[in-house]
Design a protein around this motif. Structure first.
Motif, short mmCIF file in Angstrom:
data_model
loop_
_atom_site.label_atom_id
_atom_site.label_comp_id
_atom_site.label_asym_id
_atom_site.label_seq_id
_atom_site.Cartn_x
_atom_site.Cartn_y
_atom_site.Cartn_z
N ASN A 176 33.75 35.17 27.83
CA ASN A 176 33.40 35.83 29.09
C ASN A 176 34.16 35.26 30.28
OD1 ASN A 176 32.02 33.37 28.96
ND2 ASN A 176 30.45 34.05 30.37
N SER A 177 34.84 34.14 30.12
CA SER A 177 35.60 33.59 31.25
C SER A 177 37.08 33.96 31.19
CB SER A 177 35.43 32.06 31.34
OG SER A 177 35.68 31.46 30.09
N GLU A 178 37.59 34.25 30.02
CA GLU A 178 38.88 34.89 29.78
C GLU A 178 40.12 34.07 30.08
OE1 GLU A 178 38.87 39.42 30.00
OE2 GLU A 178 37.70 38.86 31.76
N GLY A 179 40.09 33.12 30.99
CA GLY A 179 41.31 32.37 31.26
C GLY A 179 41.12 31.32 32.33
N LEU A 180 42.14 30.46 32.48
CA LEU A 180 42.13 29.45 33.53
C LEU A 180 42.31 30.12 34.89
CD1 LEU A 180 44.42 26.73 31.89
CD2 LEU A 180 41.95 26.62 32.14
N GLY A 181 41.82 29.46 35.91
CA GLY A 181 41.96 29.99 37.26
C GLY A 181 41.53 28.97 38.28
N ALA A 182 41.45 29.40 39.53
CA ALA A 182 41.08 28.49 40.61
C ALA A 182 39.66 27.97 40.47
CB ALA A 182 41.25 29.20 41.95
N ASP A 183 38.80 28.74 39.80
CA ASP A 183 37.40 28.34 39.63
C ASP A 183 37.10 27.82 38.23
OD1 ASP A 183 37.01 29.26 42.23
OD2 ASP A 183 36.46 31.26 41.55
N THR A 184 37.99 28.03 37.29
CA THR A 184 37.80 27.58 35.91
C THR A 184 38.97 26.69 35.53
OG1 THR A 184 36.63 29.62 35.32
CG2 THR A 184 37.51 28.30 33.52
N TRP A 185 38.73 25.37 35.51
CA TRP A 185 39.81 24.41 35.24
C TRP A 185 39.88 24.04 33.76
CZ3 TRP A 185 38.71 20.57 39.87
CH2 TRP A 185 38.87 21.28 41.06
N ARG A 186 38.85 24.31 33.01
CA ARG A 186 38.84 24.20 31.55
C ARG A 186 38.41 25.54 31.00
NH1 ARG A 186 40.82 21.13 27.21
NH2 ARG A 186 41.02 18.96 27.90
N HIS A 187 39.13 26.03 30.01
CA HIS A 187 38.77 27.32 29.44
C HIS A 187 38.91 27.28 27.93
CE1 HIS A 187 40.10 31.41 27.95
NE2 HIS A 187 38.85 31.59 28.31
N VAL A 188 37.84 27.63 27.23
CA VAL A 188 37.87 27.71 25.77
C VAL A 188 38.28 29.12 25.38
CG1 VAL A 188 36.57 27.45 23.64
CG2 VAL A 188 36.10 25.93 25.57
N ALA A 189 39.48 29.25 24.86
CA ALA A 189 40.00 30.55 24.46
C ALA A 189 39.49 30.92 23.08
CB ALA A 189 41.53 30.53 24.47
N PHE A 190 38.98 32.14 22.95
CA PHE A 190 38.58 32.67 21.65
C PHE A 190 39.71 33.58 21.17
CE2 PHE A 190 33.65 32.57 22.18
CZ PHE A 190 33.74 31.24 22.56
N VAL A 191 40.44 33.13 20.18
CA VAL A 191 41.56 33.91 19.63
C VAL A 191 41.02 34.74 18.47
CG1 VAL A 191 43.85 33.83 18.60
CG2 VAL A 191 43.18 32.13 20.31
N GLU A 192 40.81 36.01 18.73
CA GLU A 192 40.20 36.91 17.75
C GLU A 192 41.26 37.89 17.25
OE1 GLU A 192 37.67 38.32 20.65
OE2 GLU A 192 36.28 36.63 20.58
N GLN A 193 41.55 37.83 15.96
CA GLN A 193 42.58 38.68 15.37
C GLN A 193 41.94 39.60 14.33
OE1 GLN A 193 45.51 35.84 13.93
NE2 GLN A 193 46.71 36.11 15.80
#
Length: 402
Positions: A69-86
């Motif tokens: 639900n956070s989708e990527g790094l940004g000014a408000d999200t300095w750590r981001h857990v990416a869900f790589v769904e294939q």
């Protein structure tokens, strides 16, 4: 090639603090993120937001394109857990390329083979324990969609801490192998600022708001940044961004806390802008905690030690040992990202162990700091200018009067 953010000696030693002219530079600190044991719990995201008081950047709803639900790094999200769904098509295309794919599977608890009661299908349990599947994907090879099972976690017994109290499952009768799924392959990776050896954001900052710390990390000074956004274009990873409050206007006010509201007697509440609105923001590697000898919040909160923190040389040694271990297990797609000092950013302070190509995780395969080509560009511009001056001189001398 001359590195713009460090001297030649620093490039050899891999410690960019030499160019920052600290009297007593500290050993370079950094992260080692092992994606093979990331469970996607997002504890690091929450810990980062809480410690740094970063505002929320979502409505706590699914993105409709991913479970993330956070989708990527940004000014408000300095750590981001990416869900790589294939999905099936992506997995089949990857397998056709010859890559020895690894699936982290779906978390769950299943009964071990032979431990079932009446009506229990030991054959199905054995197939599940081995990652086998029925149907087209299962026929493609062992494991889900012909994928290798998840990497070994070092003999981790998830249920050993539950004890033998009534109602607790018997750990000896439960298969804790991460299962695979026929629908898709799932990889996870906790992404963060790379704290590059040759930092593009640091090169192009016109105000000195970005600086190199004594630990080799790169930090933004909120009270110096003028919000010009030059650093945003200078980052090859797309990490740094300007914090927005939805209002297109120059940065003139900073509220004391994210989401704070003004409260004045006799007047209605007027919402104020987010903290540091308009200012470039990114991970500081918890510089305030580092100066006190503490572990960064994300690494402190990680329950599986997927995020490890320490001196960068130690992190490199650990990452190389882990890759060798996975290769010995046949997971030959495991690789390091950011460990090469000869890449376009001189190596990074945040080193990642990936189970597939960088593009799968949304990382550039060959990152290059934009300022890397400046010396060559200046040389060509000088040659062009000299040619124009020579042409103008010849035209003046050869033209004469008519």
């Amino acid at each position: 090639m001359v590195h713009l953010t460090q001297g030649p000696d620093a490039a050899v030693d891999g410690n960019p603090t030499a160019d920052a002219h600290y009297a007593h530079p500290q050993p370079r600190k950094g992260f080692f993120t092992d994606t093979s044991i990331c469970i996607g719990c997002k504890a690091c995201e929450v810990a980062c937001k809480e410690w740094n008081q970063n505002p929320v950047d979502s409505t706590f709803a699914l993105s409709n394109s991913s479970f993330d639900n956070s989708e990527g790094l940004g000014a408000d999200t300095w750590r981001h857990v990416a869900f790589v769904e294939q999905g099936r098509e992506q997995v089949e295309a990857a397998r056709a390329s010859g890559r020895a794919l690894v699936s982290l599977g779906m978390p769950g608890i299943r009964r071990a083979p032979g431990a079932g009661g009446p009506g229990h299908d030991d054959g199905r349990a054995a197939s599940a324990a081995g990652g086998g599947l029925s149907g087209a994907l299962g026929a493609a090879g062992s494991g889900a969609a012909g994928l290798a099972p998840a990497p070994e976690l070092g003999g981790l017994d998830v249920l050993s801490s539950l004890g033998d109290s009534p109602g607790r499952p018997d750990s000896s009768a439960v298969d804790t192998t991460p299962p695979d799924t026929p629908e898709f392959r799932w990889l996870m990776s906790s992404d963060v600022c790379k704290h590059c050896t040759n930092a593009g954001c640091l090169d192009v900052c016109p105000t000195g708001a970005l600086f190199r710390t004594e630990h080799g990390t790169v930090v933004v000074q909120d009270d110096v940044c003028n919000g010009c956004g030059t650093c945003v274009a200078g980052c090859p990873f797309g990490v740094i961004e300007r914090r927005s409050d939805g209002i297109a206007q120059p940065k003139t006010d900073r509220s004391p806390a994210p989401g704070a509201h003004a409260e004045k007697p006799g007047k209605a509440e007027k919402p104020k802008k987010n903290k540091n609105a308009g200012v470039a923001q990114k991970c500081t590697l918890c510089y305030d905690r580092m100066t006190d000898g503490q572990t960064p919040a994300c690494a402190q909160a990680c329950p599986t030690t997927s995020i490890q923190y320490g001196e960068r040389e130690d992190m490199l040694a650990r990452s190389q040992e882990r890759v060798a271990q996975l290769h010995a297990q046949g997971r030959t797609e495991a690789r390091l990202y950011g460990a090469n000092p000869n890449d376009g950013v001189g190596g990074t302070g945040s080193v990642f162990l990936l189970l597939d190509e960088p593009e799968v995780y949304g990382l550039p395969p060959d990152p290059r700091v934009p300022t890397r080509d400046l010396p060559r560009m200046y040389a060509r511009a000088g040659i062009a200018m000299a040619g124009m001056v020579a042409a103008a001189g010849l035209a003046f001398l050869g033209g004469g009067r008519r």
